[in-house]
Design an enzyme around this catalytic site. Structure first.
Site, PDB file in Angstrom:
ATOM      1  N   CYS A   1      28.983   1.874  53.257  1.00 45.60           N
ATOM      2  CA  CYS A   1      29.658   2.297  51.989  1.00 45.60           C
ATOM      3  C   CYS A   1      28.407   2.443  51.196  1.00 45.60           C
ATOM      4  CB  CYS A   1      30.871   1.333  51.340  1.00 45.60           C
ATOM      5  SG  CYS A   1      31.568   2.049  50.053  1.00 45.60           S
TER       6      CYS A   1
ATOM      7  N   CYS B   1      33.630   4.922  52.493  1.00 46.18           N
ATOM      8  CA  CYS B   1      33.539   5.739  51.167  1.00 46.18           C
ATOM      9  C   CYS B   1      32.899   7.207  51.233  1.00 46.18           C
ATOM     10  CB  CYS B   1      32.809   4.946  50.022  1.00 46.18           C
ATOM     11  SG  CYS B   1      31.190   4.615  50.270  1.00 46.18           S
TER      12      CYS B   1
ATOM     13  N   CYS C   1      22.325   9.710  56.849  1.00 49.30           N
ATOM     14  CA  CYS C   1      22.415   8.273  57.233  1.00 49.30           C
ATOM     15  C   CYS C   1      21.181   8.449  58.242  1.00 49.30           C
ATOM     16  CB  CYS C   1      23.613   7.880  58.072  1.00 49.30           C
ATOM     17  SG  CYS C   1      25.178   7.871  57.297  1.00 49.30           S
TER      18      CYS C   1
END
Length: 165
Positions: free
Chosen positions: A12, A88, A96
Site C-alpha cells: 500500500c 490500495c 513496483c
C-alpha cells in the site's frame, strides 16, 4: 504450485493501515503455511493507532508490525516472495520494484480507513469494514488448493479474490 510454505507481501502507499491489517490477518490465519509481510511505496513511518487498536482487540499479535518501504523487500537477502498483493489503488498504479523469483501478483484494493473523516465511531467502523474485507479475501486465499492449481488458474483465482467484499 508445489511449495508448502509461501511468503506474501501486501503493498500500500503508506503502509499504515490496510497492508498492516492484511499482514496481521494472514500471519494468523495462514500460520505454518504462509508468512506475511507488508510495505509501502511512501511509508508513513508509523502504524495507524486505530489499526493497532482493532488488531489488539481481535487478539492479533501486533509486536512486529511497523511501517516500512517496499525497497526493504527488493534487496539481496530479502525474503523471496511467492505472492505480492496491492491493497490500495495508488500502489496498484505505481511502478513496483522488480521482485526476485517472479511472484504472482493481484490487486485487492479496499477503501482507505485512515482517510475517513467523521466521528471517532465512524472512523473505527471504517477500520472494522476494512478488516472484514481483507479477512474474507485472506480466508479464501489460504483455502485455495494451491497444489492442484496451475499458474494460470491460480492467477485467475487471485484476481477474482480482489473483487470479494
Amino acid at each position: 504450485m508445489e511449495n508448502s510454505h509461501f511468503n506474501v507481501l501486501f503493498l500500500c502507499t503508506g503502509n499504515s493501515a490496510r497492508s498492516i491489517i492484511a499482514e496481521a490477518c494472514l500471519n494468523r490465519e495462514g500460520q505454518g503455511r504462509f508468512t506475511a509481510y507488508s510495505a509501502g511505496s511512501h511509508p508513513k513511518g508509523e502504524v495507524h493507532p486505530l489499526a493497532i487498536e482493532l488488531l489488539k482487540r481481535l487478539n492479533h499479535d501486533t509486536s512486529g508490525l511497523r511501517s516500512k518501504s517496499w525497497e526493504a523487500f527488493a534487496v539481496p537477502g530479502a525474503p523471496k516472495m511467492d505472492f505480492v498483493f496491492t491493497v490500495c489503488d495508488q500502489a496498484a498504479a505505481e511502478s513496483c520494484p522488480v521482485w526476485p523469483g517472479q511472484p504472482m501478483t493481484a490487486h485487492w484494493g479496499v477503501p482507505d480507513p485512515a482517510a475517513v473523516e467523521g466521528t471517532e465511531p465512524e472512523k473505527a467502523l471504517a477500520f472494522v469494514d476494512t478488516y472484514r474485507m481483507l479477512s474474507n479475501r485472506i480466508s479464501i486465499f489460504v483455502n485455495l488448493p494451491m497444489a492442484s492449481l496451475d499458474r494460470l488458474a491460480l492467477q485467475k483465482r487471485l484476481t477474482d479474490i480482489g473483487t470479494e467484499r
